[in-house]
Design a protein around this motif. Structure first.
Motif, PDB file in Angstrom:
ATOM      1  N   PRO A  25      39.395  32.857  42.474  1.00  0.00           N
ATOM      2  CA  PRO A  25      38.310  31.990  42.942  1.00  0.00           C
ATOM      3  C   PRO A  25      38.471  30.542  42.505  1.00  0.00           C
ATOM      4  O   PRO A  25      39.161  30.232  41.538  1.00  0.00           O
ATOM      5  N   ASP A  26      37.803  29.668  43.227  1.00  0.00           N
ATOM      6  CA  ASP A  26      37.725  28.255  42.854  1.00  0.00           C
ATOM      7  C   ASP A  26      37.063  28.174  41.477  1.00  0.00           C
ATOM      8  O   ASP A  26      35.963  28.682  41.280  1.00  0.00           O
ATOM      9  N   THR A  86      33.400  27.249  41.048  1.00  0.00           N
ATOM     10  CA  THR A  86      32.351  28.119  41.587  1.00  0.00           C
ATOM     11  C   THR A  86      32.069  29.331  40.710  1.00  0.00           C
ATOM     12  O   THR A  86      31.100  30.042  40.953  1.00  0.00           O
ATOM     13  N   VAL A  87      32.911  29.572  39.725  1.00  0.00           N
ATOM     14  CA  VAL A  87      32.721  30.750  38.861  1.00  0.00           C
ATOM     15  C   VAL A  87      31.611  30.455  37.849  1.00  0.00           C
ATOM     16  O   VAL A  87      31.730  29.550  37.026  1.00  0.00           O
ATOM     17  N   ASP A 109      31.192  37.141  38.446  1.00  0.00           N
ATOM     18  CA  ASP A 109      32.057  36.632  39.498  1.00  0.00           C
ATOM     19  C   ASP A 109      33.511  37.029  39.259  1.00  0.00           C
ATOM     20  O   ASP A 109      34.291  37.137  40.218  1.00  0.00           O
ATOM     21  N   LEU A 110      33.862  37.226  37.998  1.00  0.00           N
ATOM     22  CA  LEU A 110      35.255  37.516  37.671  1.00  0.00           C
ATOM     23  C   LEU A 110      35.336  38.456  36.472  1.00  0.00           C
ATOM     24  O   LEU A 110      34.709  38.213  35.446  1.00  0.00           O
ATOM     25  N   GLN A 118      31.102  38.394  46.005  1.00  0.00           N
ATOM     26  CA  GLN A 118      32.258  37.539  46.303  1.00  0.00           C
ATOM     27  C   GLN A 118      33.262  37.487  45.149  1.00  0.00           C
ATOM     28  O   GLN A 118      34.183  36.669  45.167  1.00  0.00           O
ATOM     29  N   GLY A 119      33.069  38.360  44.178  1.00  0.00           N
ATOM     30  CA  GLY A 119      33.905  38.321  42.982  1.00  0.00           C
ATOM     31  C   GLY A 119      35.172  39.147  43.092  1.00  0.00           C
ATOM     32  O   GLY A 119      35.592  39.572  44.166  1.00  0.00           O
ATOM     33  N   TRP A 153      45.364  41.702  41.340  1.00  0.00           N
ATOM     34  CA  TRP A 153      44.049  41.168  41.697  1.00  0.00           C
ATOM     35  C   TRP A 153      43.441  42.121  42.709  1.00  0.00           C
ATOM     36  O   TRP A 153      44.130  42.623  43.606  1.00  0.00           O
ATOM     37  N   SER A 158      39.693  42.427  44.979  1.00  0.00           N
ATOM     38  CA  SER A 158      38.421  41.788  45.278  1.00  0.00           C
ATOM     39  C   SER A 158      37.273  42.775  45.135  1.00  0.00           C
ATOM     40  O   SER A 158      37.449  43.998  45.213  1.00  0.00           O
TER      41      SER A 158
END
Length: 304
Positions: free
Chosen positions: A131-132, A135-136, A205-206, A258-259, A295, A297
């Motif tokens: 992710p950007d 944005t996290v 998010d992550l 969206q993570g 990775w 999603s």
């Protein structure tokens, strides 16, 4: 022996040559950030003198003070006789040049994930999957150990609250030192517990995780340098993937829609893909591996 060599060896070059000879004769093992006797000796000497660990040449012919000679002689001797990793002798380890405190309560940090974070967020070789960073807003480091990945996450995701979890209270004590040293106490919270257990009700998010993933046959064959580290930080069960399976089974409950999750698994790709053919793993390449880190999603894990 120590007193004899300190009277004969004067420059850093002298001690580097001597250390390489001793390390080769003792048939030491490497893999804690170095891969050869020359590199390991350079790290031990430079870090002991608080010099940049990637700048040996400028200092090779510098004459050393008596106290410095004594320190280097003692640490060379300790590396050979104890077979402890050099980072345990200096008390420091590095990920992409970032310094962390380490001792025998944690494994010496060397995760491929550190390299991936740096290449992604310093613009060297972005993967287009992660992710950007702006944005996290939330991240968690599962099996944090020394806390190095949680600290890096705080640095790379400036708006994120970062949780870091480990089963070992001793490891978390080391992590607390690193969180304080890097001044990220306002971002990073440490939690003692088994994987996601301390995080009930939270989503992220992550997810970042570098869990124990060494199989039992490999553990039995470990050289002394690796046996010096906490066994629980290596033991991944019979085939090395016991904790990875548990993390995969639980991760969806802790991810925002969206993570996603980045996970290091060592050499278990074939086993994992055979067991989870329905999951869309994206394998991330590093300097030393093409399939040690994946990775996945939140969407691929069924998060809606």
């Amino acid at each position: 022996m120590t007193q004899d060599i300190t009277s004969e060896l004067v420059t850093l070059r002298d001690y580097w040559r001597y250390a390489i000879s001793r390390f080769n004769a003792a048939d030491l093992s490497y893999g804690h950030g170095t891969t050869t006797a020359g590199d390991d000796a350079a790290f031990l000497l430079l870090d002991s003198l608080d010099l940049p660990i990637d700048a040996l040449d400028p200092f090779l012919d510098a004459r050393l003070l008596p106290a410095e000679r004594k320190l280097l002689a003692e640490r060379i001797e300790a590396r050979v006789t104890t077979r402890k990793p050099s980072s345990y002798l200096t008390g420091r380890a590095y990920i992409q040049g970032v310094r962390f405190h380490v001792d025998e309560r944690v494994i010496v940090p060397r995760s491929h994930i550190g390299e991936i974070l740096f290449s992604e967020y310093l613009g060297e070789n972005g993967s287009a999957f992660l992710p950007d960073p702006m944005t996290v807003e939330s991240a968690v480091d599962i099996c944090t150990g020394s806390g190095c990945l949680a600290v890096l996450a705080a640095k790379f995701f400036p708006h994120a609250a970062v949780d870091a979890v480990d089963l070992s209270a001793d490891a978390l004590a080391v992590a607390a030192k690193n969180v304080a040293a890097h001044e990220v106490e306002n971002q990073v919270s440490l939690h003692e517990g088994d994987l996601f257990a301390p995080l009930a009700g939270r989503t992220y998010d992550l997810i970042i995780t570098n869990p124990p993933y060494v199989d039992h046959d490999a553990l039995v064959a470990y050289p002394p340098e690796f046996r010096a580290e906490p066994a629980m930080a290596h033991d991944g069960g019979e085939d090395g993937l016991d904790l990875v399976r548990r993390i995969l089974e639980e991760a969806a409950d802790y991810l925002n829609p969206q993570g996603g999750m980045i996970c290091e698994i060592g050499s278990g790709r074939e086993i994992l893909e055979e067991e989870y053919p329905h999951l869309d793993f994206v394998w991330l390449e590093t300097a030393e591996s093409q399939d040690a880190v994946f990775w996945i999603s939140a969407e691929a894990l069924g998060v809606e």
